[in-house]
Design a protein around this motif. Structure first.
Motif, PDB file in Angstrom:
ATOM      1  N   PHE A  33       0.850  -1.184   0.000  1.00  0.00           N
ATOM      2  CA  PHE A  33       0.000   0.000   0.000  1.00  0.00           C
ATOM      3  C   PHE A  33       0.888   1.235   0.000  1.00  0.00           C
ATOM      4  CE2 PHE A  33      -2.472   3.255   2.195  1.00  0.00           C
ATOM      5  CZ  PHE A  33      -3.718   3.130   1.601  1.00  0.00           C
ATOM      6  N   SER A  34       0.702   2.127  -0.971  1.00  0.00           N
ATOM      7  CA  SER A  34       1.489   3.366  -1.043  1.00  0.00           C
ATOM      8  C   SER A  34       0.577   4.564  -1.202  1.00  0.00           C
ATOM      9  CB  SER A  34       2.421   3.353  -2.266  1.00  0.00           C
ATOM     10  OG  SER A  34       3.353   2.341  -2.190  1.00  0.00           O
ATOM     11  N   ARG A  35       0.877   5.602  -0.469  1.00  0.00           N
ATOM     12  CA  ARG A  35       0.246   6.911  -0.697  1.00  0.00           C
ATOM     13  C   ARG A  35       1.338   7.810  -1.243  1.00  0.00           C
ATOM     14  NH1 ARG A  35      -3.663   7.071   4.289  1.00  0.00           N
ATOM     15  NH2 ARG A  35      -5.436   6.114   3.251  1.00  0.00           N
ATOM     16  N   LEU A  36       1.150   8.271  -2.480  1.00  0.00           N
ATOM     17  CA  LEU A  36       2.163   9.061  -3.152  1.00  0.00           C
ATOM     18  C   LEU A  36       1.680  10.493  -3.353  1.00  0.00           C
ATOM     19  CD1 LEU A  36       3.136   6.486  -5.920  1.00  0.00           C
ATOM     20  CD2 LEU A  36       4.198   6.805  -3.684  1.00  0.00           C
ATOM     21  N   THR A  37       2.592  11.450  -3.174  1.00  0.00           N
ATOM     22  CA  THR A  37       2.255  12.844  -3.440  1.00  0.00           C
ATOM     23  C   THR A  37       2.123  13.041  -4.947  1.00  0.00           C
ATOM     24  OG1 THR A  37       4.590  13.456  -3.486  1.00  0.00           O
ATOM     25  CG2 THR A  37       3.440  13.696  -1.373  1.00  0.00           C
ATOM     26  N   GLU A  38       1.645  14.212  -5.345  1.00  0.00           N
ATOM     27  CA  GLU A  38       1.511  14.506  -6.768  1.00  0.00           C
ATOM     28  C   GLU A  38       2.869  14.367  -7.461  1.00  0.00           C
ATOM     29  OE1 GLU A  38       2.828  17.981  -4.624  1.00  0.00           O
ATOM     30  OE2 GLU A  38       1.019  16.799  -4.324  1.00  0.00           O
ATOM     31  N   ALA A  39       2.829  14.169  -8.776  1.00  0.00           N
ATOM     32  CA  ALA A  39       4.066  14.005  -9.549  1.00  0.00           C
ATOM     33  C   ALA A  39       5.001  15.182  -9.280  1.00  0.00           C
ATOM     34  CB  ALA A  39       3.752  13.909 -11.035  1.00  0.00           C
ATOM     35  N   GLY A  40       6.255  14.883  -9.030  1.00  0.00           N
ATOM     36  CA  GLY A  40       7.238  15.912  -8.720  1.00  0.00           C
ATOM     37  C   GLY A  40       7.305  16.261  -7.248  1.00  0.00           C
ATOM     38  N   GLY A  41       6.391  15.710  -6.449  1.00  0.00           N
ATOM     39  CA  GLY A  41       6.378  15.968  -5.010  1.00  0.00           C
ATOM     40  C   GLY A  41       7.480  15.202  -4.301  1.00  0.00           C
ATOM     41  N   GLU A  42       7.616  15.479  -3.012  1.00  0.00           N
ATOM     42  CA  GLU A  42       8.710  14.901  -2.231  1.00  0.00           C
ATOM     43  C   GLU A  42       8.640  13.380  -2.130  1.00  0.00           C
ATOM     44  OE1 GLU A  42      10.292  15.276   2.299  1.00  0.00           O
ATOM     45  OE2 GLU A  42       9.752  17.137   1.285  1.00  0.00           O
ATOM     46  N   THR A  43       7.433  12.831  -2.043  1.00  0.00           N
ATOM     47  CA  THR A  43       7.278  11.374  -1.916  1.00  0.00           C
ATOM     48  C   THR A  43       6.385  10.833  -3.034  1.00  0.00           C
ATOM     49  OG1 THR A  43       5.467  11.707  -0.346  1.00  0.00           O
ATOM     50  CG2 THR A  43       7.665  11.346   0.580  1.00  0.00           C
ATOM     51  N   LYS A 113       2.398   9.768 -11.774  1.00  0.00           N
ATOM     52  CA  LYS A 113       2.466  10.634 -12.959  1.00  0.00           C
ATOM     53  C   LYS A 113       1.261  11.571 -13.025  1.00  0.00           C
ATOM     54  CE  LYS A 113       6.271   9.161 -14.755  1.00  0.00           C
ATOM     55  NZ  LYS A 113       7.403  10.060 -14.922  1.00  0.00           N
ATOM     56  N   SER A 114       0.523  11.643 -11.940  1.00  0.00           N
ATOM     57  CA  SER A 114      -0.687  12.461 -11.861  1.00  0.00           C
ATOM     58  C   SER A 114      -0.391  13.770 -11.137  1.00  0.00           C
ATOM     59  CB  SER A 114      -1.762  11.677 -11.103  1.00  0.00           C
ATOM     60  OG  SER A 114      -2.901  12.447 -10.885  1.00  0.00           O
ATOM     61  N   ASP A 115      -1.222  14.769 -11.389  1.00  0.00           N
ATOM     62  CA  ASP A 115      -1.052  16.058 -10.710  1.00  0.00           C
ATOM     63  C   ASP A 115      -1.745  16.091  -9.351  1.00  0.00           C
ATOM     64  OD1 ASP A 115      -3.644  16.108 -11.610  1.00  0.00           O
ATOM     65  OD2 ASP A 115      -3.510  18.034 -12.625  1.00  0.00           O
ATOM     66  N   LYS A 116      -2.242  14.929  -8.904  1.00  0.00           N
ATOM     67  CA  LYS A 116      -2.887  14.796  -7.595  1.00  0.00           C
ATOM     68  C   LYS A 116      -2.222  13.667  -6.821  1.00  0.00           C
ATOM     69  CE  LYS A 116      -7.472  15.925  -9.385  1.00  0.00           C
ATOM     70  NZ  LYS A 116      -8.841  15.412  -9.568  1.00  0.00           N
ATOM     71  N   PRO A 117      -2.322  13.685  -5.494  1.00  0.00           N
ATOM     72  CA  PRO A 117      -1.839  12.527  -4.720  1.00  0.00           C
ATOM     73  C   PRO A 117      -2.628  11.272  -5.112  1.00  0.00           C
ATOM     74  CG  PRO A 117      -2.218  14.409  -3.288  1.00  0.00           C
ATOM     75  CD  PRO A 117      -2.795  14.766  -4.628  1.00  0.00           C
ATOM     76  N   VAL A 118      -1.977  10.126  -5.050  1.00  0.00           N
ATOM     77  CA  VAL A 118      -2.633   8.868  -5.404  1.00  0.00           C
ATOM     78  C   VAL A 118      -2.370   7.797  -4.352  1.00  0.00           C
ATOM     79  CG1 VAL A 118      -2.477   9.321  -7.880  1.00  0.00           C
ATOM     80  CG2 VAL A 118      -0.738   7.928  -6.796  1.00  0.00           C
ATOM     81  N   THR A 119      -3.266   6.825  -4.328  1.00  0.00           N
ATOM     82  CA  THR A 119      -3.103   5.629  -3.507  1.00  0.00           C
ATOM     83  C   THR A 119      -2.905   4.455  -4.451  1.00  0.00           C
ATOM     84  OG1 THR A 119      -4.500   6.520  -1.750  1.00  0.00           O
ATOM     85  CG2 THR A 119      -4.192   4.136  -1.798  1.00  0.00           C
ATOM     86  N   VAL A 120      -1.846   3.706  -4.225  1.00  0.00           N
ATOM     87  CA  VAL A 120      -1.522   2.544  -5.057  1.00  0.00           C
ATOM     88  C   VAL A 120      -1.539   1.313  -4.170  1.00  0.00           C
ATOM     89  CG1 VAL A 120       0.213   1.462  -6.534  1.00  0.00           C
ATOM     90  CG2 VAL A 120      -0.057   3.954  -6.555  1.00  0.00           C
ATOM     91  N   GLN A 121      -2.216   0.264  -4.644  1.00  0.00           N
ATOM     92  CA  GLN A 121      -2.195  -1.028  -3.967  1.00  0.00           C
ATOM     93  C   GLN A 121      -1.689  -2.070  -4.954  1.00  0.00           C
ATOM     94  OE1 GLN A 121      -5.453  -1.848  -1.007  1.00  0.00           O
ATOM     95  NE2 GLN A 121      -6.498  -0.354  -2.309  1.00  0.00           N
ATOM     96  N   ILE A 122      -0.779  -2.913  -4.490  1.00  0.00           N
ATOM     97  CA  ILE A 122      -0.249  -3.990  -5.317  1.00  0.00           C
ATOM     98  C   ILE A 122      -0.433  -5.299  -4.560  1.00  0.00           C
ATOM     99  CG2 ILE A 122       1.769  -4.949  -6.470  1.00  0.00           C
ATOM    100  CD1 ILE A 122       2.886  -2.119  -6.686  1.00  0.00           C
ATOM    101  N   LEU A 123      -1.199  -6.199  -5.167  1.00  0.00           N
ATOM    102  CA  LEU A 123      -1.435  -7.517  -4.592  1.00  0.00           C
ATOM    103  C   LEU A 123      -0.647  -8.533  -5.414  1.00  0.00           C
ATOM    104  CD1 LEU A 123      -3.224  -9.243  -2.566  1.00  0.00           C
ATOM    105  CD2 LEU A 123      -4.661  -9.674  -4.562  1.00  0.00           C
ATOM    106  N   THR A 124       0.142  -9.354  -4.732  1.00  0.00           N
ATOM    107  CA  THR A 124       0.874 -10.428  -5.396  1.00  0.00           C
ATOM    108  C   THR A 124       0.533 -11.743  -4.728  1.00  0.00           C
ATOM    109  OG1 THR A 124       2.809 -10.172  -3.962  1.00  0.00           O
ATOM    110  CG2 THR A 124       2.812  -8.929  -6.015  1.00  0.00           C
ATOM    111  N   CYS A 125       0.527 -12.827  -5.509  1.00  0.00           N
ATOM    112  CA  CYS A 125       0.276 -14.166  -4.977  1.00  0.00           C
ATOM    113  C   CYS A 125       1.376 -15.103  -5.442  1.00  0.00           C
ATOM    114  CB  CYS A 125      -1.069 -14.697  -5.471  1.00  0.00           C
ATOM    115  SG  CYS A 125      -2.493 -13.775  -4.865  1.00  0.00           S
TER     116      CYS A 125
END
Length: 133
Positions: A33-43, A113-125
């Motif tokens: 689970f990742s919460r990322l700042t907008e593109a070009g942001g610190e995180t 790559k978005s101009d807004k913060p995003v939430t990314v979830q990656i599920l692996t099995c």
């Protein structure tokens, strides 16, 4: 062992519909689970080290604060970048091996790559047949 279901369909208006439902019985799963700042942001970047073993499912979702599909870039193997808007699913061990795990590096890099913060979830099995070899 866990049971994982994927339910989806591809529909062509006025044309065919392909059901893509499947059930897997992997040994285990991981959720990143990742919460990322907008593109070009610190995180605006993160990475995930994939577990050892044969991966049988890789599922990614990326959404903004309004739960709308968001654009991220995944570096699945060194130098191979894939742009994802909203969702990405691969449920085939051979395909995942070629896309991600064939090399020594089992790291997926994520970049917003978005101009807004995003939430990314990656599920692996992982497959129970080869995960402990």
């Amino acid at each position: 062992m866990v049971q994982v279901s994927v339910a989806a369909a591809v529909k062509v208006a006025g044309g065919p519909q392909l059901p893509l439902d499947l059930t897997l019985d992997p040994e285990s799963y991981t959720l990143h689970f990742s919460r990322l700042t907008e593109a070009g942001g610190e995180t605006d970047k993160d990475e995930l080290t994939l577990p050892d073993g044969t991966m049988v499912l890789l599922a990614v979702t990326a959404v903004d604060a309004e739960e709308k599909p968001a654009k991220v870039e995944l570096e699945l193997s060194a130098g191979t970048k894939t742009e994802v808007t909203g969702a990405f699913v691969v449920a085939n061990a051979d395909a995942i091996d070629q896309l991600v795990t064939a090399g020594e590096d089992r790291v997926v890099k994520i970049e917003n790559k978005s101009d807004k913060p995003v939430t990314v979830q990656i599920l692996t099995c992982r497959d129970p047949d080869t995960a402990d070899e």
